[in-house]
Scaffold this motif. Structure first.
Motif, mmCIF file in Angstrom:
data_model
loop_
_atom_site.group_PDB
_atom_site.id
_atom_site.type_symbol
_atom_site.label_atom_id
_atom_site.label_comp_id
_atom_site.label_asym_id
_atom_site.label_seq_id
_atom_site.Cartn_x
_atom_site.Cartn_y
_atom_site.Cartn_z
ATOM 1 N N MET B 274 0.793 -1.227 0.000
ATOM 2 C CA MET B 274 0.000 0.000 0.000
ATOM 3 C C MET B 274 0.828 1.280 0.000
ATOM 4 O O MET B 274 0.533 2.225 -0.728
ATOM 5 C CB MET B 274 -0.925 0.020 1.228
ATOM 6 N N ILE B 275 1.848 1.317 0.792
ATOM 7 C CA ILE B 275 2.598 2.562 0.945
ATOM 8 C C ILE B 275 3.349 2.901 -0.352
ATOM 9 O O ILE B 275 3.343 4.042 -0.826
ATOM 10 C CB ILE B 275 3.600 2.458 2.116
ATOM 11 N N ALA B 276 3.920 1.873 -0.952
ATOM 12 C CA ALA B 276 4.636 2.083 -2.203
ATOM 13 C C ALA B 276 3.684 2.556 -3.301
ATOM 14 O O ALA B 276 3.963 3.480 -4.053
ATOM 15 C CB ALA B 276 5.330 0.789 -2.620
ATOM 16 N N ARG B 277 2.503 1.938 -3.346
ATOM 17 C CA ARG B 277 1.544 2.301 -4.389
ATOM 18 C C ARG B 277 1.008 3.718 -4.175
ATOM 19 O O ARG B 277 0.696 4.415 -5.129
ATOM 20 C CB ARG B 277 0.391 1.287 -4.409
ATOM 21 N N LEU B 278 0.941 4.100 -2.937
ATOM 22 C CA LEU B 278 0.494 5.465 -2.627
ATOM 23 C C LEU B 278 1.450 6.471 -3.263
ATOM 24 O O LEU B 278 1.028 7.469 -3.851
ATOM 25 C CB LEU B 278 0.444 5.652 -1.104
ATOM 26 N N ALA B 279 2.730 6.179 -3.179
ATOM 27 C CA ALA B 279 3.724 7.068 -3.770
ATOM 28 C C ALA B 279 3.659 7.027 -5.291
ATOM 29 O O ALA B 279 3.677 8.060 -5.967
ATOM 30 C CB ALA B 279 5.113 6.675 -3.286
ATOM 31 N N GLU B 281 1.113 5.857 -7.397
ATOM 32 C CA GLU B 281 -0.139 6.231 -8.041
ATOM 33 C C GLU B 281 -0.574 7.652 -7.704
ATOM 34 O O GLU B 281 -1.162 8.338 -8.513
ATOM 35 C CB GLU B 281 -1.234 5.225 -7.672
ATOM 36 N N LYS B 282 -0.323 8.072 -6.457
ATOM 37 C CA LYS B 282 -0.813 9.383 -6.051
ATOM 38 C C LYS B 282 0.302 10.412 -5.912
ATOM 39 O O LYS B 282 0.036 11.595 -5.718
ATOM 40 C CB LYS B 282 -1.546 9.272 -4.695
ATOM 41 N N GLY B 283 1.518 9.943 -5.954
ATOM 42 C CA GLY B 283 2.645 10.874 -5.787
ATOM 43 C C GLY B 283 2.744 11.434 -4.387
ATOM 44 O O GLY B 283 3.305 12.497 -4.158
ATOM 45 N N ILE B 284 2.183 10.689 -3.434
ATOM 46 C CA ILE B 284 2.280 11.157 -2.053
ATOM 47 C C ILE B 284 3.323 10.317 -1.330
ATOM 48 O O ILE B 284 3.229 9.086 -1.292
ATOM 49 C CB ILE B 284 0.929 11.026 -1.333
ATOM 50 N N GLU B 285 4.318 10.976 -0.790
ATOM 51 C CA GLU B 285 5.372 10.231 -0.102
ATOM 52 C C GLU B 285 5.084 10.191 1.390
ATOM 53 O O GLU B 285 4.858 11.221 2.012
ATOM 54 C CB GLU B 285 6.729 10.886 -0.351
ATOM 55 N N ALA B 286 5.104 8.993 1.880
ATOM 56 C CA ALA B 286 4.804 8.834 3.302
ATOM 57 C C ALA B 286 5.966 8.143 3.992
ATOM 58 O O ALA B 286 6.580 7.243 3.441
ATOM 59 C CB ALA B 286 3.524 8.013 3.472
#
Ligand SMILES: Nc1ncnc2c1ncn2[C@@H]1O[C@H](COP(=O)(O)OP(=O)(O)OP(=O)(O)O)[C@@H](O)[C@H]1O
Ligand SMILES: [Mg+2]
Lengths: 245, 338
Positions: B274-279, B281-286
């Motif tokens: 999930m965290i990798a895909r967030l970055a 697909e959404k360009g959000i780095e967490a």
């Protein structure tokens, strides 16, 4: 005064006394000590138990004033010097035995002197029992009597044995003292020949026999205590294993 | 069924009264494995000792199968204690008796015939896997073996309820697991209700179905284990779920402006990263500030704390994205950065 301790005449005389009087004296000392200890335990054991289980938060709490009275009596009796106690219990001795003089009569003051001591020893033993084990028994549905008979006493058998050994050796010492008021045994020989007739050799020999008797009681008691203690089996086993490795 | 109703317990000590339990209400279903967890001094032991009336509640009732234990006579209570047995942190075996005699002890108290008691005791020693130690003394056994003997002893009277007060706290992790497996197995086979007192999360996670969190004598949370651990609400619960939580957050989170708490509540453990895909697909780095997740029967439970340096709408997007996945919940949280 010790100059002629070992001249042939004295030796000859001492030897005769040993042959004629020591066997009976040894037997008297032995049975007086054993009987007095037995009676002291019969009275002292329940008292010791009572003092432990009867207190607040104990297994079988009893009214506080009873406990205070019992403790007070034990303390008072323990603080009376034995020589005086012997004289104080004359009426009791006479009532029980019919006379205040003699070997059997000397058992009475011995028991009276020893049972409060035994009660305190028992108290100490029972207080050593792990309270968590008592709680286990309670949570298993044991009644107070069952806790005393099936948990507290069995768990403290080894320490009871070693404390009773202390008691019997102490009582042996007292029994020698009772020779003064006509009690029999080795104490009487030591006093009669050593103190009244200046036959020091006989006195020394009587003392040596007493020392040997204490040694025998102590050795047997200690061995019995160690052998009955199942907590120590482990250490023995471990030592064994360590050596093997 | 055990119902603990409005139970309070106050100890009068020389230093004044101590409220060990304050108005505790719990119900424990038959056949359940119920955990009671809390920090040291929370009142766990007091509570469990109230359940078998080793400690009498100052107020309230303990109902076992609709019988109010407080109303029983001393004798009836002793009989009840054959139905509600207990094991302890210190095992509490009779040190001067063999294992066999230890296991026979409860039957001996009941006056069961020796031969019969022996037969039953041997059966139970067999169940706990210590038949060969029947003649050994407790001092010759390891801690784990001693606890097995204690369990066998607790089972001889065919109890309905087994109370375990920190039963594994003195044992190493492997031995702990084997004891917990044994308890679980007994629960499954015999349907015995088990109440587990512990201060270790891992114990609750591995065997309990329900849990209550006790804090300073108060039940602050209770429910199914997954629910309580996935959504710790009270401070006490959070402390248990994230034992070292705060310091970790403070160290990593200095630059972040927003924190999102992601709760895995039974998400597929082998699911998408999930965290990798967030970055991607959404360009959000967490950043992961803190994570504590556990797999329970192939599903993921636990919490991840993400720190995000972005705008409010980034945070909203991220939450939306994460919560698409079944079994995952997310919310923005305030974390004090000092
Ligand atoms: N017999 C007692 N007398 C006085 N105070 C007590 C007694 N038993 C417990 N307490 C107090 O009640 C509180 C709760 O104690 P309890 O033993 O139930 O805690 P616990 O949660 O079991 O802790 P731990 O994890 O350390 O075992 C503590 O503050 C303790 O000091
Ligand atoms: Mg406790």
């Amino acid at each position: 005064m010790f100059a002629d301790l070992f001249n042939p005449e004295t030796l000859q005389e001492a030897w005769e006394i040993i042959c004629t009087e020591f066997p009976l004296a040894l037997w008297e000392t032995f049975y007086v000590t054993v009987l007095a200890t037995a009676f002291a335990i019969i009275i002292g054991l329940p008292l010791g138990i009572l003092v432990v289980v009867g207190e607040k938060g104990g297994v079988l709490p009893i009214p506080r004033w009873i406990l205070s009275v019992v403790n007070f009596i034990i303390n008072v009796m323990r603080s009376i010097p034995f020589l005086i106690l012997m004289i104080l219990v004359f009426p009791l001795t006479r009532a029980l035995i019919g006379t205040t003089i003699g070997t059997v009569a000397s058992i009475v003051p011995l028991v009276i002197a020893a049972f409060p001591f035994v009660a305190r020893l028992v108290e100490g033993c029972l207080r050593e029992v792990n309270p968590n084990i008592i709680e286990m028994a309670q949570s298993t549905g044991a009644s107070p009597l069952q806790i005393i008979c099936k948990v507290m006493l069995p768990e403290s058998v080894p320490s009871l044995i070693s404390n009773f050994t202390v008691a019997i050796t102490t009582i042996l010492g007292y029994s020698a003292m009772s020779g003064i008021i006509g009690g029999g045994g080795l104490g009487k020989i030591a006093i009669n020949y050593g103190y009244y007739r200046y036959k020091y050799l006989v006195m020394f020999l009587a003392v040596i026999v007493l020392v040997i008797l204490v040694q025998v009681f102590q050795t047997v008691g200690t061995r019995l205590a160690v052998n009955t203690d199942k907590r120590l089996k482990n250490q023995a086993g471990r030592r064994h294993r360590d050596q093997a490795e | 069924m055990i119902e603990i109703r409005n139970v309070s317990k106050t100890f009068n000590t020389s230093g004044g009264p101590v409220d060990a339990l304050k108005n505790v209400n719990l119900s424990i279903e038959d056949g359940d494995i119920f955990g009671i967890i809390g920090m040291s001094g929370a009142g766990k032991s007091t509570l469990v000792r109230c359940i078998n009336m080793l400690e009498r509640p100052t107020e309230g009732q303990i109902m076992v199968d609709n019988v109010d234990l407080g109303s029983l006579s001393v004798k009836e209570l002793r009989a009840q204690r054959h139905d509600i047995t207990m094991i302890f942190q210190g095992f509490n075996l009779l040190m001067q008796k063999t294992c066999l005699k230890n296991v026979m002890f409860p039957l001996e108290l009941q006056g069961v015939k020796k031969a019969e008691a022996k037969k039953k005791a041997l059966e139970l020693l067999d169940i706990v896997g210590l038949l060969d130690k029947a003649k050994a003394y407790p001092a010759q056994l390891s801690g784990g073996q001693q606890q097995r003997v204690a369990i066998a002893r607790a089972m001889t009277t065919n109890p309905k309820v087994l109370l375990c007060d920190e039963a594994t706290s003195a044992l190493d992790p492997n031995t702990t697991n084997s004891i917990l497996e044994l308890i679980k197995d007994l629960n499954k086979r015999l349907g015995i209700t088990v109440v587990v007192i512990t201060h270790q999360m891992s114990v609750v996670e591995s065997i309990c179905r329900h849990v209550a969190i006790l804090d300073h004598g108060v039940v602050v949370e209770q429910g199914a284990v997954e629910d309580v651990f996935a959504h710790p609400k009270s401070d006490a619960a959070k402390n248990l779920v994230f034992p070292e939580g705060k310091t970790q957050v403070l160290n990593v989170g200095n630059q972040a402006e927003h924190f999102i708490r992601v709760v895995y509540n039974g998400a597929n453990a082998a699911g998408r990263p999930m965290i990798a895909r967030l970055a991607i697909e959404k360009g959000i780095e967490a950043n992961i500030s803190y994570a504590s997740t556990k797999g329970i029967s192939g599903k993921a439970f636990g919490t991840i704390l993400l720190s995000i340096s972005g705008t409010d709408s980034d945070v909203k997007d991220a939450i939306e994205y994460l919560t698409q996945e079944p079994g995952i919940e997310a919310e923005e949280v305030q974390v004090n950065v000092c």
